[in-house]
Motif scaffolding. Structure first.
Motif, PDB file in Angstrom:
ATOM      1  N   THR A  86       0.790  -1.262   0.051  1.00 38.15           N
ATOM      2  CA  THR A  86      -0.040   0.034  -0.020  1.00 38.15           C
ATOM      3  C   THR A  86       0.908   1.200  -0.032  1.00 38.15           C
ATOM      4  O   THR A  86       1.288   1.926  -0.876  1.00 38.15           O
ATOM      5  N   SER A  94      -0.877   1.237  -5.723  1.00 37.62           N
ATOM      6  CA  SER A  94      -1.141   0.929  -4.276  1.00 37.62           C
ATOM      7  C   SER A  94      -2.583  -0.266  -4.206  1.00 37.62           C
ATOM      8  O   SER A  94      -3.402   0.066  -5.244  1.00 37.62           O
ATOM      9  N   THR A 146      -2.172   6.506  -0.508  1.00 36.45           N
ATOM     10  CA  THR A 146      -2.028   5.252  -1.640  1.00 36.45           C
ATOM     11  C   THR A 146      -1.361   6.028  -2.786  1.00 36.45           C
ATOM     12  O   THR A 146      -1.606   7.233  -3.309  1.00 36.45           O
TER      13      THR A 146
END
Length: 383
Positions: free
Chosen positions: A263, A342, A337
């Protein structure tokens, strides 16, 4: 092959949408699939899941995300305004519900589960908020007597207040920066821009004094020896390990210990396995999408389309810049993100909604027959 002579919604969309920008977004999505496959298996194994759990979910969320992006890119500016109003209202309701009944994770309430799906409502609120703010700023240029700027400020305060209550200071900062950019693009006086910057700085200082979590991250950034900096140190080390061309697919070391390698720190995994060259390619793609959208936005005569497309481009670019800067230890760590790279369901679908509106607003729309008649009548009267 789609012919220019065909007068169908599909042909009109194909010949008016920015195909280069669309291609760059699709390349980012494909890169996200590859990097999810590289970064997520070790994380899944560490927490006792199937090695391809996050990868499968990432691909699964890309299907509705791509569908949303293409569908939204067909919309007219009026339809975009209406959809943004609905999405924003629903998002605000979900944020309130999250604050009331959402589970608390690490001291924050940001997620709510609906029909078995975890939803972060602040993600969908962002692009809708940008479009509504742009709408109000555009109205203020047409009708100065309308308190549109005050309404846009109230919109900002409403969303920011809810985000602070979660608390989610990363999203709060992002929203405030994009709103300030829109405020500047709309031609507001510099004194107001400087005043808003001062208020934002005062808010950040207040968060530093009153919120231990924020203070800890800033202190660790300023003085790494003051606390645990394992994640950011490991991410930076990944860039050194990867060099220009990387260690090779699957050969990365950082992802084996980074809790958020799929992430927040997927950019570091990309650097270690595929090298700085790939990182520069990703950076170029993000820059191309933003600059392309801004250039086409400023070519538009519709003030709403100009402001909204610019705001969405800034939102997309600043979010990417924040993520990459955190990976390189250029700013304090925050949970943001990297767009389409991500892992994250709400994030990917919301980003697709935002870039779909950006594609729709930057389409080359032919002048309507009524506009042509109006211009012709005006010329006759002038003559």
């Amino acid at each position: 092959m789609i012919s220019r002579e065909q007068r169908t919604p599909l042909s009109e969309w194909w010949w008016t949408v920015d195909r280069l920008q669309l291609a760059a977004i699709i390349v980012l999505m494909l890169a996200g699939i590859i990097l999810s496959l590289a970064a997520s298996p070790p994380v899944a194994v560490r927490i006792g899941l199937d090695p391809f759990h996050f990868f499968n979910h990432h691909v699964m969320f890309l299907v509705p995300a791509f569908t949303v992006m293409i569908a939204v890119s067909f919309l007219s500016p009026k339809q975009i305004r209406r959809s943004a109003l609905i999405v924003f209202a629903v998002s605000i309701a979900l944020i309130v519900a999250t604050l009331l009944i959402g589970p608390e994770v690490k001291g924050s309430r940001r997620w709510i589960t609906l029909i078995g799906v975890n939803i972060q409502a602040s993600e969908s609120a962002k692009p809708a908020f940008v479009v509504l703010s742009a709408w109000l700023f555009a109205e203020s240029t047409k009708r100065p007597e309308m308190p549109a700027t005050s309404m846009a400020l109230m919109l900002l305060l409403t969303l920011v207040s809810l985000l602070v209550m979660e608390p989610d200071f990363g999203q709060t900062m992002l929203i405030s920066m994009v709103w300030g950019s829109l405020f500047f693009i709309a031609g507001m006086r510099m004194v107001w821009v400087m005043g808003l910057a001062g208020v934002a700085s005062a808010g950040l200082f207040g968060a530093y004094l009153l919120v231990p979590h924020v203070a800890g991250r800033i202190q660790r950034f300023m003085n790494p020896s003051s606390g645990d900096t394992f994640q950011v140190d490991t991410a930076l080390e990944a860039f050194y390990n990867g060099g220009w061309f990387g260690l090779g697919p699957g050969e990365g070391i950082a992802k084996r210990s980074l809790p958020d390698s799929h992430t927040d720190f997927v950019f570091a995994v990309a650097a270690e396995e595929f090298g700085i060259v790939l990182c520069l390619v990703l950076l170029s793609l993000f820059a191309f999408i933003v600059i392309r959208a801004l250039s086409r936005a400023y070519a538009s005569e519709d003030m709403f389309a100009r402001f909204a497309a610019s705001g969405l481009a800034v939102l997309f670019g600043v979010q990417a810049a924040i993520n990459m800067s955190v990976n390189l230890q250029l700013i304090p760590a925050k949970g943001m993100t990297l767009p389409f790279i991500s892992y994250g369901g709400s994030s990917i679908v919301s980003l697709a909604y935002g870039v779909g509106m950006m594609l729709a607003l930057t389409r080359h729309r032919p002048r309507t027959e009524m506009e042509s008649i109006g211009d012709a009548n005006a010329l006759r009267g002038y003559a």
